[in-house]
Motif scaffolding. Structure first.
Motif, PDB file in Angstrom:
ATOM      1  N   SER A  62       0.824  -1.212   0.000  1.00 21.89           N
ATOM      2  CA  SER A  62       0.000   0.000   0.000  1.00 21.89           C
ATOM      3  C   SER A  62       0.854   1.256   0.000  1.00 21.89           C
ATOM      4  O   SER A  62       0.528   2.235  -0.682  1.00 21.89           O
ATOM      5  CB  SER A  62      -0.937   0.002   1.214  1.00 21.89           C
ATOM      6  OG  SER A  62      -0.182  -0.046   2.412  1.00 21.89           O
ATOM      7  N   TYR A  65       2.976   1.367  -3.567  1.00 18.84           N
ATOM      8  CA  TYR A  65       2.151   1.671  -4.732  1.00 18.84           C
ATOM      9  C   TYR A  65       1.635   3.107  -4.693  1.00 18.84           C
ATOM     10  O   TYR A  65       1.623   3.791  -5.720  1.00 18.84           O
ATOM     11  CB  TYR A  65       0.983   0.681  -4.845  1.00 18.84           C
ATOM     12  CG  TYR A  65       0.256   0.844  -6.155  1.00 18.84           C
ATOM     13  CD1 TYR A  65       0.809   0.354  -7.331  1.00 18.84           C
ATOM     14  CD2 TYR A  65      -0.966   1.509  -6.225  1.00 18.84           C
ATOM     15  CE1 TYR A  65       0.174   0.512  -8.545  1.00 18.84           C
ATOM     16  CE2 TYR A  65      -1.615   1.668  -7.428  1.00 18.84           C
ATOM     17  CZ  TYR A  65      -1.050   1.176  -8.590  1.00 18.84           C
ATOM     18  OH  TYR A  65      -1.684   1.345  -9.786  1.00 18.84           O
ATOM     19  N   ALA A  66       1.238   3.561  -3.522  1.00 20.42           N
ATOM     20  CA  ALA A  66       0.746   4.938  -3.406  1.00 20.42           C
ATOM     21  C   ALA A  66       1.847   5.939  -3.733  1.00 20.42           C
ATOM     22  O   ALA A  66       1.611   6.923  -4.442  1.00 20.42           O
ATOM     23  CB  ALA A  66       0.202   5.180  -2.000  1.00 20.42           C
ATOM     24  N   LEU A 106       2.414   9.336   4.083  1.00 15.37           N
ATOM     25  CA  LEU A 106       2.645   7.895   4.028  1.00 15.37           C
ATOM     26  C   LEU A 106       4.096   7.552   4.343  1.00 15.37           C
ATOM     27  O   LEU A 106       4.377   6.637   5.115  1.00 15.37           O
ATOM     28  CB  LEU A 106       2.298   7.358   2.639  1.00 15.37           C
ATOM     29  CG  LEU A 106       0.826   7.222   2.319  1.00 15.37           C
ATOM     30  CD1 LEU A 106       0.644   6.889   0.852  1.00 15.37           C
ATOM     31  CD2 LEU A 106       0.187   6.169   3.188  1.00 15.37           C
TER      32      LEU A 106
END
Length: 112
Positions: A62, A65-66, A106
């Motif tokens: 996650s 990829y983000a 993130l």
């Protein structure tokens, strides 16, 4: 020797840069009518996915990829402005700022 997690971030950066190069080559392919640029695009995407797969060894799916997608969007927007004269709207720029902010959140989150 560089730690495996640090190498994963290098792989992720390589994945982002090769994806951006591939997307730029796709634009230069003029609707897939210029074979050299089609080949460059295909090679760039292949390299990007390969590097992304290697990044997944130590970076959660996650997160990786983000960051890959968001950074690619931001960089392609910059390239499209500089190289192709495409001017993003104020709303598009605001969206890209939010994407970059999201990438930072993130990346700086625990477990990233």
């Amino acid at each position: 020797m560089i730690h495996g997690a640090a190498v994963a971030w290098i792989w992720l950066a390589a994945a982002i840069l090769s994806e951006v190069a591939a997307t730029s080559a796709l634009k230069l392919s003029d609707g897939l009518s210029r074979p050299v640029w089609v080949l460059a695009s295909a090679l760039g995407y292949t390299a990007s996915f390969g590097c992304l797969a290697l990044a997944f060894r130590h970076v959660p799916l996650s997160i990786a990829y983000a960051i890959w997608a968001g950074a690619g969007i931001a960089l392609v927007t910059c390239i499209s402005f500089v190289a192709f004269g495409e001017r993003p709207s104020a709303q598009a720029l605001a969206g890209i700022v939010l994407i970059v902010a999201g990438i930072l959140v993130l990346r700086l989150s625990p477990g990233a």
